[in-house]
Structure formats: structure tokens, C-alpha cells
Design a protein around this motif. Structure first.
Motif, PDB file in Angstrom:
ATOM      1  N   MET A 170       0.954  -1.090  -0.085  1.00 48.18           N
ATOM      2  CA  MET A 170      -0.090   0.091  -0.136  1.00 48.18           C
ATOM      3  C   MET A 170       0.706   1.274   0.074  1.00 48.18           C
ATOM      4  SD  MET A 170      -3.034  -0.932   2.957  1.00 48.18           S
ATOM      5  CE  MET A 170      -3.713  -2.718   2.909  1.00 48.18           C
ATOM      6  N   MET A 171       2.086   1.067   0.053  1.00 49.45           N
ATOM      7  CA  MET A 171       2.818   2.236   0.038  1.00 49.45           C
ATOM      8  C   MET A 171       2.616   3.431  -0.972  1.00 49.45           C
ATOM      9  SD  MET A 171       4.992   2.596   2.907  1.00 49.45           S
ATOM     10  CE  MET A 171       6.223   3.788   2.468  1.00 49.45           C
ATOM     11  N   GLY A 172       2.565   2.950  -1.991  1.00 51.64           N
ATOM     12  CA  GLY A 172       2.362   3.837  -3.183  1.00 51.64           C
ATOM     13  C   GLY A 172       1.022   4.633  -2.964  1.00 51.64           C
ATOM     14  N   ILE A 173       0.117   4.214  -2.378  1.00 50.71           N
ATOM     15  CA  ILE A 173      -1.256   4.971  -2.146  1.00 50.71           C
ATOM     16  C   ILE A 173      -0.788   5.907  -1.028  1.00 50.71           C
ATOM     17  CG2 ILE A 173      -3.587   4.743  -1.244  1.00 50.71           C
ATOM     18  CD1 ILE A 173      -3.563   2.132  -2.791  1.00 50.71           C
ATOM     19  N   ILE A 174      -0.217   5.313   0.085  1.00 51.40           N
ATOM     20  CA  ILE A 174       0.018   6.319   1.300  1.00 51.40           C
ATOM     21  C   ILE A 174       0.987   7.456   0.862  1.00 51.40           C
ATOM     22  CG2 ILE A 174       1.138   6.222   3.575  1.00 51.40           C
ATOM     23  CD1 ILE A 174       0.566   3.202   3.690  1.00 51.40           C
ATOM     24  N   THR A 175       2.261   7.124  -0.009  1.00 50.79           N
ATOM     25  CA  THR A 175       2.788   8.081  -0.515  1.00 50.79           C
ATOM     26  C   THR A 175       2.121   9.097  -1.348  1.00 50.79           C
ATOM     27  OG1 THR A 175       4.678   6.561  -0.544  1.00 50.79           O
ATOM     28  CG2 THR A 175       4.923   8.544  -1.795  1.00 50.79           C
ATOM     29  N   GLU A 176       1.264   8.858  -2.267  1.00 45.68           N
ATOM     30  CA  GLU A 176       0.606   9.820  -3.023  1.00 45.68           C
ATOM     31  C   GLU A 176      -0.453  10.672  -2.082  1.00 45.68           C
ATOM     32  OE1 GLU A 176      -1.559   7.389  -6.185  1.00 45.68           O
ATOM     33  OE2 GLU A 176       0.419   6.651  -6.893  1.00 45.68           O
ATOM     34  N   SER A 177      -1.012   9.992  -1.168  1.00 40.16           N
ATOM     35  CA  SER A 177      -1.925  10.818  -0.258  1.00 40.16           C
ATOM     36  C   SER A 177      -1.239  11.838   0.356  1.00 40.16           C
ATOM     37  CB  SER A 177      -2.670   9.569   0.613  1.00 40.16           C
ATOM     38  OG  SER A 177      -3.470   8.627  -0.146  1.00 40.16           O
ATOM     39  N   ALA A 178      -0.090  11.440   1.049  1.00 39.49           N
ATOM     40  CA  ALA A 178       0.695  12.339   1.808  1.00 39.49           C
ATOM     41  C   ALA A 178       1.228  13.291   1.076  1.00 39.49           C
ATOM     42  CB  ALA A 178       1.980  11.257   2.641  1.00 39.49           C
ATOM     43  N   VAL A 179       2.015  13.042  -0.326  1.00 41.50           N
ATOM     44  CA  VAL A 179       2.348  14.070  -1.251  1.00 41.50           C
ATOM     45  C   VAL A 179       1.426  15.225  -1.708  1.00 41.50           C
ATOM     46  CG1 VAL A 179       3.349  14.549  -3.216  1.00 41.50           C
ATOM     47  CG2 VAL A 179       4.343  12.631  -1.923  1.00 41.50           C
ATOM     48  N   ALA A 180       0.212  14.814  -1.660  1.00 42.28           N
ATOM     49  CA  ALA A 180      -0.944  15.645  -2.057  1.00 42.28           C
ATOM     50  C   ALA A 180      -1.222  16.482  -0.887  1.00 42.28           C
ATOM     51  CB  ALA A 180      -2.035  14.655  -2.220  1.00 42.28           C
ATOM     52  N   LYS A 203      -8.759  18.703   9.056  1.00 43.84           N
ATOM     53  CA  LYS A 203      -9.565  18.447   7.764  1.00 43.84           C
ATOM     54  C   LYS A 203      -8.440  17.862   6.850  1.00 43.84           C
ATOM     55  CE  LYS A 203      -9.256  23.013   5.779  1.00 43.84           C
ATOM     56  NZ  LYS A 203      -9.970  24.029   5.178  1.00 43.84           N
ATOM     57  N   TYR A 204      -7.107  18.239   7.013  1.00 44.64           N
ATOM     58  CA  TYR A 204      -6.178  17.600   6.022  1.00 44.64           C
ATOM     59  C   TYR A 204      -5.969  16.241   6.589  1.00 44.64           C
ATOM     60  CZ  TYR A 204      -5.801  22.707   4.528  1.00 44.64           C
ATOM     61  OH  TYR A 204      -5.987  23.784   4.095  1.00 44.64           O
ATOM     62  N   MET A 205      -5.866  16.023   8.090  1.00 42.08           N
ATOM     63  CA  MET A 205      -5.416  14.909   8.621  1.00 42.08           C
ATOM     64  C   MET A 205      -6.676  13.598   8.218  1.00 42.08           C
ATOM     65  SD  MET A 205      -2.362  15.362   9.657  1.00 42.08           S
ATOM     66  CE  MET A 205      -2.267  16.429   8.235  1.00 42.08           C
ATOM     67  N   LYS A 206      -7.772  14.065   8.250  1.00 43.57           N
ATOM     68  CA  LYS A 206      -8.862  13.151   7.777  1.00 43.57           C
ATOM     69  C   LYS A 206      -9.115  13.054   6.196  1.00 43.57           C
ATOM     70  CE  LYS A 206     -11.985  14.549  11.854  1.00 43.57           C
ATOM     71  NZ  LYS A 206     -13.292  15.064  12.129  1.00 43.57           N
ATOM     72  N   ARG A 207      -8.582  13.980   5.605  1.00 48.58           N
ATOM     73  CA  ARG A 207      -8.565  13.661   4.085  1.00 48.58           C
ATOM     74  C   ARG A 207      -7.452  12.715   3.695  1.00 48.58           C
ATOM     75  NH1 ARG A 207     -10.342  16.471  -0.453  1.00 48.58           N
ATOM     76  NH2 ARG A 207      -9.030  15.944  -2.334  1.00 48.58           N
ATOM     77  N   PHE A 208      -6.223  12.791   4.576  1.00 49.83           N
ATOM     78  CA  PHE A 208      -5.153  11.958   4.205  1.00 49.83           C
ATOM     79  C   PHE A 208      -5.610  10.474   4.488  1.00 49.83           C
ATOM     80  CE2 PHE A 208      -1.518   9.704   6.525  1.00 49.83           C
ATOM     81  CZ  PHE A 208      -0.660   9.502   5.465  1.00 49.83           C
ATOM     82  N   SER A 209      -5.866  10.339   5.917  1.00 49.97           N
ATOM     83  CA  SER A 209      -6.517   8.897   6.335  1.00 49.97           C
ATOM     84  C   SER A 209      -7.537   8.360   5.585  1.00 49.97           C
ATOM     85  CB  SER A 209      -6.748   8.943   7.602  1.00 49.97           C
ATOM     86  OG  SER A 209      -7.790   9.794   8.036  1.00 49.97           O
ATOM     87  N   GLY A 210      -8.558   9.124   4.925  1.00 55.48           N
ATOM     88  CA  GLY A 210      -9.577   8.633   4.346  1.00 55.48           C
ATOM     89  C   GLY A 210      -9.227   8.462   2.932  1.00 55.48           C
ATOM     90  N   GLU A 211      -8.324   9.198   2.201  1.00 58.45           N
ATOM     91  CA  GLU A 211      -8.024   8.943   0.805  1.00 58.45           C
ATOM     92  C   GLU A 211      -7.293   7.340   0.908  1.00 58.45           C
ATOM     93  OE1 GLU A 211      -7.187   9.330  -3.123  1.00 58.45           O
ATOM     94  OE2 GLU A 211      -8.056  10.950  -1.942  1.00 58.45           O
ATOM     95  N   ILE A 212      -6.631   7.027   1.982  1.00 55.81           N
ATOM     96  CA  ILE A 212      -5.817   5.750   1.878  1.00 55.81           C
ATOM     97  C   ILE A 212      -6.834   4.663   2.380  1.00 55.81           C
ATOM     98  CG2 ILE A 212      -4.379   4.520   3.362  1.00 55.81           C
ATOM     99  CD1 ILE A 212      -2.883   6.872   4.020  1.00 55.81           C
ATOM    100  N   ILE A 213      -7.938   4.721   3.390  1.00 60.54           N
ATOM    101  CA  ILE A 213      -8.733   3.780   3.568  1.00 60.54           C
ATOM    102  C   ILE A 213      -9.519   3.724   2.206  1.00 60.54           C
ATOM    103  CG2 ILE A 213     -10.821   3.315   4.717  1.00 60.54           C
ATOM    104  CD1 ILE A 213      -8.288   2.820   6.318  1.00 60.54           C
ATOM    105  N   SER A 214      -9.990   4.714   1.562  1.00 64.93           N
ATOM    106  CA  SER A 214     -10.977   4.432   0.415  1.00 64.93           C
ATOM    107  C   SER A 214      -9.982   3.589  -0.716  1.00 64.93           C
ATOM    108  CB  SER A 214     -11.375   5.961  -0.027  1.00 64.93           C
ATOM    109  OG  SER A 214     -12.288   6.440   0.881  1.00 64.93           O
ATOM    110  N   ARG A 215      -8.983   4.096  -0.972  1.00 62.20           N
ATOM    111  CA  ARG A 215      -8.239   3.503  -2.102  1.00 62.20           C
ATOM    112  C   ARG A 215      -7.665   2.275  -1.980  1.00 62.20           C
ATOM    113  NH1 ARG A 215      -3.941   7.566  -4.381  1.00 62.20           N
ATOM    114  NH2 ARG A 215      -3.722   5.994  -5.948  1.00 62.20           N
ATOM    115  N   ALA A 216      -7.035   1.992  -0.606  1.00 64.01           N
ATOM    116  CA  ALA A 216      -6.297   0.825  -0.273  1.00 64.01           C
ATOM    117  C   ALA A 216      -7.540  -0.420  -0.038  1.00 64.01           C
ATOM    118  CB  ALA A 216      -5.525   0.970   0.904  1.00 64.01           C
TER     119      ALA A 216
END
Length: 513
Positions: A170-180, A203-216
Motif C-alpha cells: 500500500m506504500m504507493g497509495i500512502i505516499t501519493e496521499s501524503a504528497v498531495a 480536515k487535512y489529516m482526515k482527508r489523508f487517512s480517508g484517501e488511504i482507507i478509500s483507495r487501499a
């Protein structure tokens, strides 16, 4: 006359059953515990100690407002959100009993007993029944609330998908979400023109974790899951306002406005999750956690309705556990680094030395010991799960205490994590260096450091959560310097987790262009 007699007998029988359930049984349980030296505040009939708990919370809230209405000092005492526990612990010792309505709680803050509890593997010692009932609209019978064979099947399906080898994938998804997030902050700073912005990070932290959960886990972007997150947040907020009513029978069935809102939100959330499931089935096979859940449910021979319920319940559990707790932990970590610039510098120097200007990979993250210590200390002071609850489904012995069937055992994680007898006189201070020699070197009772729970029900997502936090913090400290904003008000608040009541505001500027 005969009809009247039958009706009278039925009503009389009901009254007797209620009296036995609401008065006699709780009293008997308390007597059994008291005979073993377990004391506690005297409960009132039907309400137990609910009124005392409410008053304790109100007094603590009023004291905080009167002391300093604008800005509270940075005292890292998350256990203060349970003022009644602190009061009774001083009065009755580390193990005491209290009541929520008819429900009897055995509150355990003794390291030896916590160790005993963590080793219990019996299926007769599981998640409390009241959680399944009161949190049903939020979590259903997913992995967080279910017991027995249902829980065992769910864990067997889900746990392997969150082992470290899968997290690496999942590192690719985590990295993309963090870089965003990093790019977004840089853009906002550039647009501001002052070189620094005052930002609310939540709100940014929620966006980050939400993106990872949704995509991964669900193969979709955050935007597709955002409506689910928002509605789950609304539902959580409503349910978290009524935790003290858990032991009062029948309240959740009354046609109140709150209960109607809960039912409507539950229905909407289920419909949204099933929509994503159906879209997935049309789009075809995709190897993620949603697919694993679908395959696991189908192989269990469940009916169509039961299959839908299985998938919906566990999706809600993953959304809540993986989204909310990770986001709040990230906010607390940023608050602590912002208020301790010396540790921000230490972590930044380490990240730069290890990564050499590159985006860290999993092997680099393992080498970041200073960062790991900071995250461990964050989760000590602000644990994701401040209370761990279990129920004895039969009479059982825990340590030297015979626990009667039906008793709920609460392990107060926030209290254990800041107990000076375990951590030393500086237990309320942010000192990551205490973890320099691991957990065993940080405290007298390593078994009392339990940010992800304990025993066989330890959090299945802990590896993902730690990697998320490490990567995001590494990228933030290597790209920005930051301090607490004058707008930040320190006020830990208990909903279903301990979160910053007014959010976390920081002043942030770029380190380089």
C-alpha cells in the motif's frame, strides 16, 4: 373477570421480572464484588451512578472554563476526560465498581490485573453486549463489536490483508496521499504571499487517512467515500452524546427525534456502501479489502441479506477505525511537535539524514528511531482507544477476583498511560526519550502500554496506522517548520475517542522552495 385476572398476572409477572433484573440482580453482583474487597460509589435504583458521573463532568468543565476561558495550558492529561474515574480511583483504589443503570462496571487500573485480562482467550470474555446494541447503528456486528464465531470468521478474513507485507504493497497509495497534502500546503503558503499560514490541520489529516482507507481498502478515491465519512461522523457525534444511557433499558427504542435521526443516518450509510459494492461488482475484480470481504462472505454461505449486512457492517468498522483514529492521532502528533520545537528539529535532522532528500520508503521509515519514539509518546499521551471494554458472558476468575456473569470490565488506557507509579513523576510530560530503550525501558509495567488494545483482539490495522503516521510526519517535518497558533485552545474532548475539541491550529512555513 378471567381476562382481568390473566392481565393482572401478566402485569405482575412483568413487574417482578423487571424488579429482579433492574434491582435484585445488580445488587447481588455488587455484593459479590464487595465481599472480595471491590468497593465503589453507592448506586441509585435504575440510574446507578449516572447522575454522579454527569455532575463530575459538568464540574470539571466549569472548572476549566473558570480557570482560563481563552487558552488552557498544555497539560497532557487525557484521563481528565474521565473525571469520575480519577475521583473514584483515589477514593476506592485501582480496582472499583460502579453502575450505568442496571449495567455493572468493574473498573481496572491495576497492572497485574490488566496483564491477566490481556491473556484471556476464552470466547466467554468478549465485547460488551451494550456496545453491540448502542453502537449497532454505527458499527453493526462488524469486527469491532462482534463475538464468538462471527468475530473469529471476520478476523480470519481481514487480519491477513493488514499484515505488514500487505501494508508494504500500500506504500504507493500512502505516499501519493501524503504528497498531495504537502503540495496542497505549499500551494496555500505561496498563495498567501506572507511565507506563513495559520492552518487547522484536522480536515487535512482526515482527508489523508480517508484517501488511504478509500483507495487501499475499497478501490475508490476519497471523493467517492467522502459522503460516507461525513454521515458516519454525524452518526458518531449523535451516538457519542448518549454513552451514559447504555444501562437504562428501552431508551434506544423510544421514537425520539435523536433515535429517528440515528435510524435515518444508518439507512443512508448502508445504502451508500452497497452502492459502492454494486459499482465494484459491475466494474469487475479488483484485489483489495472490499473484494476479500465479498469473497469471504460468499464462501460462508450467507444469504443475500446476510451477505449485504456482513459487508456493510465491516465496511463501517474499517471506515471508522481506519479513518477517524488515524486522523486524530496525526493531529495530536502535530500539536506535540509544534509545541516542542527541539523534538521537531531532532526528527527533521533524522529524516533528512536517512532519506537524503528522497521520499522515504518502508526501509527508511524503519530507521527513523526518533520519529518512532515521538509517535509512541503521542499514543501514550493521547491513546486512540482510551477505554477497553470486555464483558464476562459466564462467571469467571480474573486474577484473584471472581467476576460474575454479565459484569463489564473497563480498562482505562488513558489512566494507565499517565499513571506516575508506572511511568514516573514526569508521566504527564511529553518526553519521547523515555522510549529510547523500547517499551520495556519506558515504564515499570510494559503490559500497561496498550494504544492498540491487547490480547487476541489487538487492532488489526496497527501496522497500517503506524506506517501512515511515520510517512506523513516525515514528509511534513522535512518540508515545513511549524509552531502552535495563538488560536489553538488545548481541550481534549471525549466522543468515542479523545480528540482536540477545537481542532489543532498551527503556524506553518516552507523550509525550502
Amino acid at each position: 373477570m378471567l381476562l382481568f385476572t390473566i392481565l393482572f398476572l401478566l402485569v405482575g409477572s412483568l413487574i417482578i421480572r423487571l424488579y429482579l433484573s433492574l434491582v435484585i440482580k445488580p445488587k447481588k453482583i455488587r455484593e459479590i464484588l464487595k465481599q472480595q474487597g471491590v468497593d465503589g460509589p453507592k448506586p441509585k435504583i435504575l440510574l446507578g451512578n449516572i447522575l454522579e458521573i454527569k455532575k463530575s463532568r459538568e464540574d470539571a468543565r466549569n472548572a476549566t472554563i473558570n480557570d482560563n476561558p481563552d487558552h488552557q495550558p498544555l497539560i497532557h492529561n487525557a484521563a481528565s476526560v474521565f473525571p469520575f474515574v480519577e475521583k473514584w480511583r483515589k477514593q476506592y483504589g485501582p480496582v472499583f465498581a460502579f453502575s450505568l443503570g442496571k449495567m455493572q462496571i468493574l473498573c481496572v487500573n491495576s497492572p497485574d490485573l490488566v496483564k491477566e485480562i490481556s491473556t484471556v482467550t476464552s470466547m466467554d470474555f468478549g465485547r460488551p453486549s451494550y456496545q453491540q446494541k448502542d453502537l449497532g447503528p454505527l458499527l453493526g456486528q462488524g469486527i469491532l463489536t462482534s463475538n464468538g464465531s462471527i468475530w473469529a470468521r471476520q478476523r480470519k478474513i481481514m487480519a491477513p490483508e493488514l499484515f505488514m507485507d500487505k501494508v508494504k504493497g500500500m506504500m504507493g497509495i500512502i505516499t501519493e496521499s501524503a504528497v498531495a497534502i504537502i503540495n496542497l500546503w505549499k500551494h496555500e503558503i505561496d498563495r498567501c504571499g506572507d511565507g506563513m499560514i495559520d492552518i487547522s490541520v484536522d480536515k487535512y489529516m482526515k482527508r489523508f487517512s480517508g484517501e488511504i482507507i478509500s483507495r487501499a481498502c475499497f478501490g475508490s478515491s476519497y471523493s467517492k467515500g467522502e459522503e460516507i465519512f461525513l454521515k458516519l461522523g454525524d452518526l458518531q457525534a449523535i451516538i457519542s452524546k448518549r454513552p451514559l444511557s447504555a444501562g437504562i433499558p428501552g431508551l434506544r427504542y423510544l421514537p425520539t427525534e435523536t433515535n429517528r435521526k440515528i435510524k435515518a443516518l444508518e439507512k443512508e450509510i448502508s445504502a451508500l456502501i452497497l452502492k459502492i459494492v454494486k459499482e465494484r461488482q459491475k466494474a469487475g475484480y479488483e484485489k483489495d479489502l472490499l473484494q476479500i470481504l465479498l469473497e469471504g462472505a460468499k464462501s460462508s454461505g450467507l444469504s443475500s441479506n446476510a451477505l449485504d449486512r456482513f459487508v456493510v457492517d465491516n465496511c463501517r468498522n474499517i471506515y471508522l477505525a481506519g479513518f477517524e483514529t488515524s486522523a486524530v492521532a496525526a493531529s495530536w502528533c502535530l500539536m506535540l511537535l509544534a509545541s516542542h520545537p527541539e523534538w521537531q528539529t531532532r526528527v527533521r535532522d533524522e529524516v533528512n539524514e536517512v532519506s537524503q532528500g528522497q521520499i522515504p520508503d518502508i526501509d527508511m521509515l524503519r530507521k527513523m528511531k526518533q520519529l518512532h519514539m515521538v509517535i509512541q509518546e503521542t499514543m501514550r499521551l493521547y491513546p486512540p482507544a482510551p477505554t477497553l471494554a470486555r464483558e464476562a458472558f459466564k462467571d469467571m476468575k480474573i486474577g484473584n477476583i471472581l467476576v460474575p456473569k454479565g459484569v463489564n470490565i473497563w480498562t482505562m488506557v488513558a489512566t494507565l498511560h499517565t499513571d506516575t507509579t508506572i511511568w514516573g513523576p514526569d508521566a504527564l510530560e511529553f518526553k519521547p526519550q523515555r522510549f529510547e530503550n523500547g517499551i520495556a525501558g519506558a515504564c515499570k509495567s510494559p503490559g500497561c502500554y496498550i494504544p492498540f488494545g491487547f490480547g487476541q483482539r489487538v487492532c488489526v490495522g496497527q501496522h497500517l496506522a503506524m506506517v501512515e503516521l511515520k510517512l506523513l510526519m516525515a514528509l511534513i517535518v522535512s518540508n515545513f517548520s511549524f509552531s502552535l497558533s495563538p488560536n489553538y485552545v488545548h481541550s481534549p474532548s471525549m466522543t468515542m475517542i479523545i480528540e482536540p475539541k477545537h481542532g489543532v491550529d498551527i503556524l506553518i512555513k516552507k523550509l525550502h522552495d
